[in-house]
Scaffold this motif. Sequence first.
Motif, PDB file in Angstrom:
ATOM      1  N   THR A   1       0.978  -1.248  -0.099  1.00 17.73           N
ATOM      2  CA  THR A   1      -0.104   0.015   0.022  1.00 17.73           C
ATOM      3  C   THR A   1       0.869   1.228   0.057  1.00 17.73           C
ATOM      4  O   THR A   1       1.984   1.252   0.643  1.00 17.73           O
ATOM      5  CB  THR A   1      -0.945   0.008   1.113  1.00 17.73           C
ATOM      6  OG1 THR A   1      -0.097   0.109   2.391  1.00 17.73           O
ATOM      7  CG2 THR A   1      -1.909  -0.980   1.125  1.00 17.73           C
TER       8      THR A   1
ATOM      9  N   ARG B   1      -3.075   6.874 -12.133  1.00 12.64           N
ATOM     10  CA  ARG B   1      -2.995   6.017 -10.903  1.00 12.64           C
ATOM     11  C   ARG B   1      -3.769   6.696  -9.885  1.00 12.64           C
ATOM     12  O   ARG B   1      -3.213   7.256  -8.911  1.00 12.64           O
ATOM     13  CB  ARG B   1      -1.275   5.871 -10.589  1.00 12.64           C
ATOM     14  CG  ARG B   1      -0.405   5.066 -11.578  1.00 12.64           C
ATOM     15  CD  ARG B   1      -0.877   3.739 -11.587  1.00 12.64           C
ATOM     16  NE  ARG B   1      -0.573   3.072 -10.191  1.00 12.64           N
ATOM     17  CZ  ARG B   1       0.532   2.574  -9.771  1.00 12.64           C
ATOM     18  NH1 ARG B   1       1.547   2.806 -10.599  1.00 12.64           N
ATOM     19  NH2 ARG B   1       0.478   2.060  -8.463  1.00 12.64           N
TER      20      ARG B   1
ATOM     21  N   GLU C   1      -5.264   5.521  -7.383  1.00 14.94           N
ATOM     22  CA  GLU C   1      -5.211   5.053  -6.008  1.00 14.94           C
ATOM     23  C   GLU C   1      -4.045   5.775  -5.234  1.00 14.94           C
ATOM     24  O   GLU C   1      -4.003   5.711  -4.119  1.00 14.94           O
ATOM     25  CB  GLU C   1      -4.677   3.462  -6.097  1.00 14.94           C
ATOM     26  CG  GLU C   1      -3.324   3.144  -6.236  1.00 14.94           C
ATOM     27  CD  GLU C   1      -3.006   3.126  -7.628  1.00 14.94           C
ATOM     28  OE1 GLU C   1      -1.828   2.574  -8.100  1.00 14.94           O
ATOM     29  OE2 GLU C   1      -3.750   3.625  -8.537  1.00 14.94           O
TER      30      GLU C   1
ATOM     31  N   ILE D   1     -10.502   4.949  -0.719  1.00 18.20           N
ATOM     32  CA  ILE D   1      -9.332   4.878  -1.117  1.00 18.20           C
ATOM     33  C   ILE D   1      -8.761   6.423  -1.690  1.00 18.20           C
ATOM     34  O   ILE D   1      -7.559   6.617  -1.543  1.00 18.20           O
ATOM     35  CB  ILE D   1      -9.020   4.110  -2.479  1.00 18.20           C
ATOM     36  CG1 ILE D   1      -7.584   3.420  -2.486  1.00 18.20           C
ATOM     37  CG2 ILE D   1      -9.274   4.813  -3.510  1.00 18.20           C
ATOM     38  CD1 ILE D   1      -7.167   2.375  -3.700  1.00 18.20           C
TER      39      ILE D   1
ATOM     40  N   TRP E   1      -8.470  -1.002  -5.129  1.00 19.61           N
ATOM     41  CA  TRP E   1      -7.607  -0.689  -6.183  1.00 19.61           C
ATOM     42  C   TRP E   1      -7.951  -1.394  -7.589  1.00 19.61           C
ATOM     43  O   TRP E   1      -8.072  -0.863  -8.570  1.00 19.61           O
ATOM     44  CB  TRP E   1      -6.116  -1.025  -5.811  1.00 19.61           C
ATOM     45  CG  TRP E   1      -5.174  -1.215  -6.867  1.00 19.61           C
ATOM     46  CD1 TRP E   1      -4.262  -0.064  -7.254  1.00 19.61           C
ATOM     47  CD2 TRP E   1      -4.675  -2.436  -7.523  1.00 19.61           C
ATOM     48  NE1 TRP E   1      -3.275  -0.494  -8.075  1.00 19.61           N
ATOM     49  CE2 TRP E   1      -3.687  -1.830  -8.469  1.00 19.61           C
ATOM     50  CE3 TRP E   1      -5.106  -3.479  -7.708  1.00 19.61           C
ATOM     51  CZ2 TRP E   1      -3.063  -2.734  -9.177  1.00 19.61           C
ATOM     52  CZ3 TRP E   1      -4.350  -4.429  -8.557  1.00 19.61           C
ATOM     53  CH2 TRP E   1      -3.267  -3.973  -9.185  1.00 19.61           C
TER      54      TRP E   1
END
Length: 327
Positions: free
Chosen positions: A82, A118, A120, A248, A262
């Motif tokens: 993570t 991206r 996340e 998230i 994700w």
Amino acid sequence: MASSTLLGHVDDIILTASSSEVLCQIISALQHEFSMKDLGKLHHFLGMKVQHRDGCMFLSQQQYMMETLDRAGMAECKPYSTPVDTNPKVSTDVGQPVQDPTYFRSLAGALQYLTFTRPEIAYVVQLSDTRKSTSGYAVFLGDNLISWSSKQQNIVSRSRAKAEYRVVAIAVAEASWLHQLPSELQSPLHRSTLVYCGNISTVYMSANPVQHQHTKHIEIDLHFVRERIALGDVRVLPIPTSFQYADIFTKGLPSSVFMEFWFSLNVRCTNALDGTWLDKLRAGEAGAPGDDMKAFRYTMFCLLVRQEARGGPWLELRLEVVKDPKF
């Protein structure tokens, strides 16, 4: 009625239209007025690579990521499950100032630009320690993530319901514009936008036409959202935490939850995109491409966009707000 949309940045242009004939006419007209070259189907734009495979598009910034890691001296670092600690300890009052603030800001800016493919990491690249709430939302067109946000609100809210209702209004405004865009391209959406909110008080406030003293500070937001609901454009619904993908964007999550959300954002590992996996993906049966975290290199991810959404197009929002976890 024919229509088109043009996205331009300096001398880079993306052009789409309601039909291929209209597209060709516009390109011919532009070439008559300007010295320009038609590069065909979109494959690169502002550092983003676009790959077309079996009815899907894969957006990635692989080269940009590699250059950023190399500039930060982290090209050989091992990946982590993570990108953020679930119990953040970073504070502006602790530690020594960086020796080169300009270099640090350039890396932070590079990571923020990386969130285009991206999403996340959107929360971690703007993490700071204030008492302001962090709001986040994700907008899906069918199965495709098309817009998202992770940012701190401008003011400190006295309750979570008020903070969450502010982001409801912001997200509904974003969705209203996105709902109109397909109509301009002759592909209108015929369903109401579904807004999934994790705070039950906010859901009740959106449906209750009675004004209360406790809601006077967000009265404009209330009127705006309720008007969209009355017109049938929006429905605000509750959602359990286990399906709240917008988490998230607002806080650090345990590895298992992070990986599940994700994957729900359609971020994929590019070296897992073989034919068998794509077949399962189109059938809605594909799981995460392996449990080995070594496969999930920071330089090997892309954002998946299906060109045809399963079950027809519809617009859906998921949103969440959290207070700063250190307070």
